[in-house]
Design a protein around this motif. Structure first.
Motif, PDB file in Angstrom:
ATOM      1  N   ASP A 185     -25.672  10.458  23.962  1.00  0.00           N
ATOM      2  CA  ASP A 185     -24.267  10.235  24.317  1.00  0.00           C
ATOM      3  C   ASP A 185     -23.786   8.860  23.870  1.00  0.00           C
ATOM      4  O   ASP A 185     -22.696   8.729  23.303  1.00  0.00           O
ATOM      5  N   SER A 186     -24.587   7.853  24.150  1.00  0.00           N
ATOM      6  CA  SER A 186     -24.169   6.483  23.846  1.00  0.00           C
ATOM      7  C   SER A 186     -23.910   6.290  22.356  1.00  0.00           C
ATOM      8  O   SER A 186     -22.936   5.647  21.961  1.00  0.00           O
ATOM      9  N   ALA A 187     -24.765   6.866  21.518  1.00  0.00           N
ATOM     10  CA  ALA A 187     -24.604   6.723  20.074  1.00  0.00           C
ATOM     11  C   ALA A 187     -23.375   7.484  19.577  1.00  0.00           C
ATOM     12  O   ALA A 187     -22.633   6.999  18.716  1.00  0.00           O
ATOM     13  N   VAL A 188     -23.176   8.679  20.115  1.00  0.00           N
ATOM     14  CA  VAL A 188     -22.019   9.493  19.713  1.00  0.00           C
ATOM     15  C   VAL A 188     -20.716   8.795  20.073  1.00  0.00           C
ATOM     16  O   VAL A 188     -19.800   8.670  19.253  1.00  0.00           O
ATOM     17  N   LEU A 189     -20.626   8.317  21.302  1.00  0.00           N
ATOM     18  CA  LEU A 189     -19.391   7.680  21.758  1.00  0.00           C
ATOM     19  C   LEU A 189     -19.171   6.336  21.072  1.00  0.00           C
ATOM     20  O   LEU A 189     -18.021   5.958  20.798  1.00  0.00           O
ATOM     21  N   ALA A 190     -20.252   5.628  20.775  1.00  0.00           N
ATOM     22  CA  ALA A 190     -20.119   4.364  20.048  1.00  0.00           C
ATOM     23  C   ALA A 190     -19.591   4.614  18.637  1.00  0.00           C
ATOM     24  O   ALA A 190     -18.751   3.862  18.126  1.00  0.00           O
ATOM     25  N   ALA A 191     -20.085   5.677  17.997  1.00  0.00           N
ATOM     26  CA  ALA A 191     -19.612   6.022  16.656  1.00  0.00           C
ATOM     27  C   ALA A 191     -18.130   6.410  16.688  1.00  0.00           C
ATOM     28  O   ALA A 191     -17.348   6.017  15.805  1.00  0.00           O
ATOM     29  N   LEU A 192     -17.734   7.157  17.715  1.00  0.00           N
ATOM     30  CA  LEU A 192     -16.331   7.545  17.857  1.00  0.00           C
ATOM     31  C   LEU A 192     -15.458   6.313  18.089  1.00  0.00           C
ATOM     32  O   LEU A 192     -14.387   6.172  17.486  1.00  0.00           O
ATOM     33  N   ASP A 193     -15.908   5.405  18.951  1.00  0.00           N
ATOM     34  CA  ASP A 193     -15.162   4.169  19.207  1.00  0.00           C
ATOM     35  C   ASP A 193     -15.003   3.347  17.931  1.00  0.00           C
ATOM     36  O   ASP A 193     -13.933   2.784  17.657  1.00  0.00           O
TER      37      ASP A 193
END
Length: 210
Positions: A185-193
């Motif tokens: 989750d953290s990597a996915v949301l960081a990439a989206l941000d």
């Protein structure tokens, strides 16, 4: 009125059964007979509402999109009340397309199954194009609004950026589906941000824009 409500409820019951079959066993498992058994109704009743597998899949795809739209609407409403930025609200909305929990995973599998069928069905392909165009238009509108309030610099190509952002999110969703352990989750949301941060670089001068 009750008859319309009953009709919608029955179609929803069938569509939910189709979704469960897709999630549990794959699209190949979706037949009229298995759908009827999964929904706990007769084959004849399923055939009364849907004459073919593609019709059931289209109804299920439509139901998934309606749920997504409703969730996004709720997120935007809450975000406006809380005074969140347009970038924050867009990030939350786009995250609803990524299989980060069981609900979104089930919806993603329906979209994936629909895409496979649409590749060989002109009618389904048209619905898929319209749905994608609608999502891109919503993102472009958010970018336009961001420009109006100062979060997005003047001169940004909203339509072009919307295309890139939506394609990026679809890629994230597919990677998450294929390799969930490698895309936490953290990597996915960081990439989206990070991707949204390339467009939404400023600070909003006012609130209440959606």
């Amino acid at each position: 009125m009750p008859r319309v409500a009953d009709h919608d409820a029955r179609q929803g019951q069938i569509s939910d059964a189709v979704q469960r079959l897709i999630v549990r066993d794959g699209l190949h498992a979706v037949t009229v007979a298995r759908t009827a058994a999964e929904a706990g109704i007769s084959v004849g009743l399923v055939q009364h509402y849907f004459t073919a597998k593609d019709e059931m899949l289209l109804a299920t795809f439509t139901r998934v999109n309606e749920r997504f739209t409703a969730r996004v609407g709720e997120l935007v409403n809450r975000g406006e009340v809380a005074g969140r930025t347009i970038a924050e609200m867009l990030r939350q909305a786009l995250a609803e397309l990524i299989p980060l929990d069981d609900t979104r995973r089930a919806e993603f599998l329906v979209r994936l199954a629909f895409a496979g069928q649409a590749a060989h069905n002109a009618r389904l392909a048209a619905v898929q194009r319209e749905t994608l165009a609608h999502v891109r238009a919503r993102v472009a509108r958010a970018i336009h609004n961001g420009t109006a309030c100062g979060e997005v610099p003047e001169g940004v190509d909203a339509a072009g950026q919307a295309l890139e952002i939506v394609a990026f999110v679809e890629g994230l969703a597919l990677h998450r589906h294929i390799d969930p352990d490698g895309t936490p989750d953290s990597a996915v949301l960081a990439a989206l941000d990070d991707r949204l941060g390339r467009v939404f670089t400023g600070t909003c001068r006012r609130t209440g824009i959606s």
